[in-house]
Enzyme design. Structure first.
Site, PDB file in Angstrom:
ATOM      1  N   GLU A 110       0.587  -1.662   0.022  1.00  0.00           N
ATOM      2  CA  GLU A 110      -0.308   0.284   0.213  1.00  0.00           C
ATOM      3  C   GLU A 110       0.715   1.317   0.248  1.00  0.00           C
ATOM      4  O   GLU A 110       0.139   2.834  -0.008  1.00  0.00           O
ATOM      5  CB  GLU A 110      -0.936  -0.077   1.602  1.00  0.00           C
ATOM      6  N   HIS A 133      -2.656   2.174   8.279  1.00  0.00           N
ATOM      7  CA  HIS A 133      -3.535   1.705   7.642  1.00  0.00           C
ATOM      8  C   HIS A 133      -3.771   0.434   9.032  1.00  0.00           C
ATOM      9  O   HIS A 133      -2.512  -0.564   8.814  1.00  0.00           O
ATOM     10  CB  HIS A 133      -3.742   1.197   5.867  1.00  0.00           C
ATOM     11  N   HIS A 135      -7.919  -2.623   9.639  1.00  0.00           N
ATOM     12  CA  HIS A 135      -8.820  -3.537   9.098  1.00  0.00           C
ATOM     13  C   HIS A 135     -10.081  -3.432  10.687  1.00  0.00           C
ATOM     14  O   HIS A 135      -9.588  -4.762  10.886  1.00  0.00           O
ATOM     15  CB  HIS A 135      -7.965  -4.936   9.151  1.00  0.00           C
ATOM     16  N   GLU A 163     -18.029  11.993  21.622  1.00  0.00           N
ATOM     17  CA  GLU A 163     -16.682  12.623  21.808  1.00  0.00           C
ATOM     18  C   GLU A 163     -16.595  12.390  20.180  1.00  0.00           C
ATOM     19  O   GLU A 163     -15.668  13.144  20.015  1.00  0.00           O
ATOM     20  CB  GLU A 163     -15.680  11.689  22.470  1.00  0.00           C
ATOM     21  N   HIS A 204     -13.103  -3.656   3.494  1.00  0.00           N
ATOM     22  CA  HIS A 204     -11.773  -3.892   3.699  1.00  0.00           C
ATOM     23  C   HIS A 204     -10.895  -2.846   5.494  1.00  0.00           C
ATOM     24  O   HIS A 204      -9.718  -3.839   5.812  1.00  0.00           O
ATOM     25  CB  HIS A 204     -10.421  -3.124   2.550  1.00  0.00           C
TER      26      HIS A 204
HETATM   27  P1  13P Z   1       1.170  -6.133   2.607  1.00  0.00           P
HETATM   28  O1  13P Z   1       1.306  -6.861   3.603  1.00  0.00           O
HETATM   29  O2  13P Z   1       1.775  -5.300   1.763  1.00  0.00           O
HETATM   30  O3  13P Z   1       1.190  -4.409   4.206  1.00  0.00           O
HETATM   31  O4  13P Z   1      -0.799  -5.060   2.876  1.00  0.00           O
HETATM   32  C1  13P Z   1      -1.453  -5.351   4.045  1.00  0.00           C
HETATM   33  C2  13P Z   1      -2.926  -5.071   3.421  1.00  0.00           C
HETATM   34  O5  13P Z   1      -2.998  -4.528   4.795  1.00  0.00           O
HETATM   35  C3  13P Z   1      -3.038  -4.770   2.756  1.00  0.00           C
HETATM   36  O6  13P Z   1      -4.297  -4.214   2.064  1.00  0.00           O
HETATM   37 ZN    ZN Z   2      -5.470  -3.954   4.117  1.00  0.00          ZN
END
Ligand code: 13P
Ligand code: ZN
Length: 264
Positions: A110, A133, A135, A163, A204
């Site tokens: 990413e 980033h 999940h 909040e 995602h």
């Molecule tokens: P990477 O292992 O390349 O960082 O990817 C993980 C991920 O969350 C892809 O969106």
């Molecule tokens: Zn991801």
């Protein structure tokens, strides 16, 4: 605490919250030259990574620490040298590795999104430093059951807890499902970053940005907490909630410049 310790501590916390299973999630953080010098010699280049599809000229000369692709947040605290890399943007299409990725790794898949988001956020906030980033479970849940509308997500998340509007007054942006790991999703995410610090990727996860590790971690925690409350109550009978007037009262009391056009 040094920059490696600070970053790996946050990666470990993100893992322990359950938001970065396996290799899920990635982080990139702008380092000062002094921080880089405390870890390695910034003039010794180990190897180069090329990014021909987008333009890094606005980041030339900057140093970043970036998680490696395929690496597990779970392992970063005990083994930073294999899981993280420190890099310099040496020209519009090149990252030079100065430290890390010792087992032959390379930057997260990413990286196109991270780097384009850094460039966009620096245009609106010169103090910007960090992109994370991850999940986040309940945010992902919401993208399965709601229309993918940024204002609707923002209104719901603001109304889940007092909040929310204080922590993310600009709201959240939502993107539809797009193939991850490429330049296009990075371009669309970065385009939202001119107005938002947080961009949700449907089915995602989330990208959050800011000035410090604490700020961005707190942003992720607060958004995900609001999403968790929503997922716990969305199929229940609601008998009272936070009204538009309540939110405006909070904003006035705390002098919050919130995104207009959603609750007013
Ligand atoms: P990477 O292992 O390349 O960082 O990817 C993980 C991920 O969350 C892809 O969106
Ligand atoms: Zn991801």
């Amino acid at each position: 605490m040094g920059c490696i310790e600070e970053v790996t501590e946050i990666l470990d916390l993100l893992y322990k919250h359950g938001w970065d299973e396996r290799n899920g999630g990635n982080l990139s953080y702008i380092l000062t030259e002094e921080e880089v010098k405390s870890v390695c010699d910034p003039t010794k280049v180990i190897k180069e990574f090329k990014y021909d599809d987008f333009d890094l000229s606005l980041a030339v000369g900057r140093y970043f620490i970036i998680t490696g692709t395929g690496k597990y947040f779970k392992n970063c605290l005990k083994d930073p040298r294999n899981n993280l890399g420190i890099m310099k943007v040496s020209d519009a299409h090149t990252l030079q590795l100065l430290w890390g990725y010792e087992d032959g790794g390379r930057p997260t898949s990413e990286a196109p999104t991270h780097l384009q988001c850094h460039i966009e956020r620096l245009k609106v906030d010169p103090s910007h430093r960090l992109v994370i980033h991850c999940h986040t479970t309940n945010i992902i849940c919401m993208t399965h059951i709601l229309p993918l509308d940024s204002d609707k997500f923002t209104e719901i998340l603001w109304k889940m807890q007092t909040e929310s509007i204080v922590v993310f007054p600009e709201g959240v942006a939502v993107l539809p499902w797009i193939l991850c790991g490429g330049t296009e999703i990075g371009r669309q995410t970065a385009a939202k970053m001119s107005e938002y610090r947080s961009v949700i990727w449907a089915q995602h996860g989330i990208f959050c940005t800011g000035r410090s590790l604490d700020e961005v971690f707190g942003l992720i925690e607060t958004i995900e907490k609001a999403a968790e409350i929503y997922m716990k109550i969305c199929d229940k009978k609601i008998v009272q909630s936070i009204s538009n007037e309540n939110l405006i009262e909070i904003a006035e009391a705390f002098k919050i410049d919130y995104r207009h056009g959603i609750i007013d």
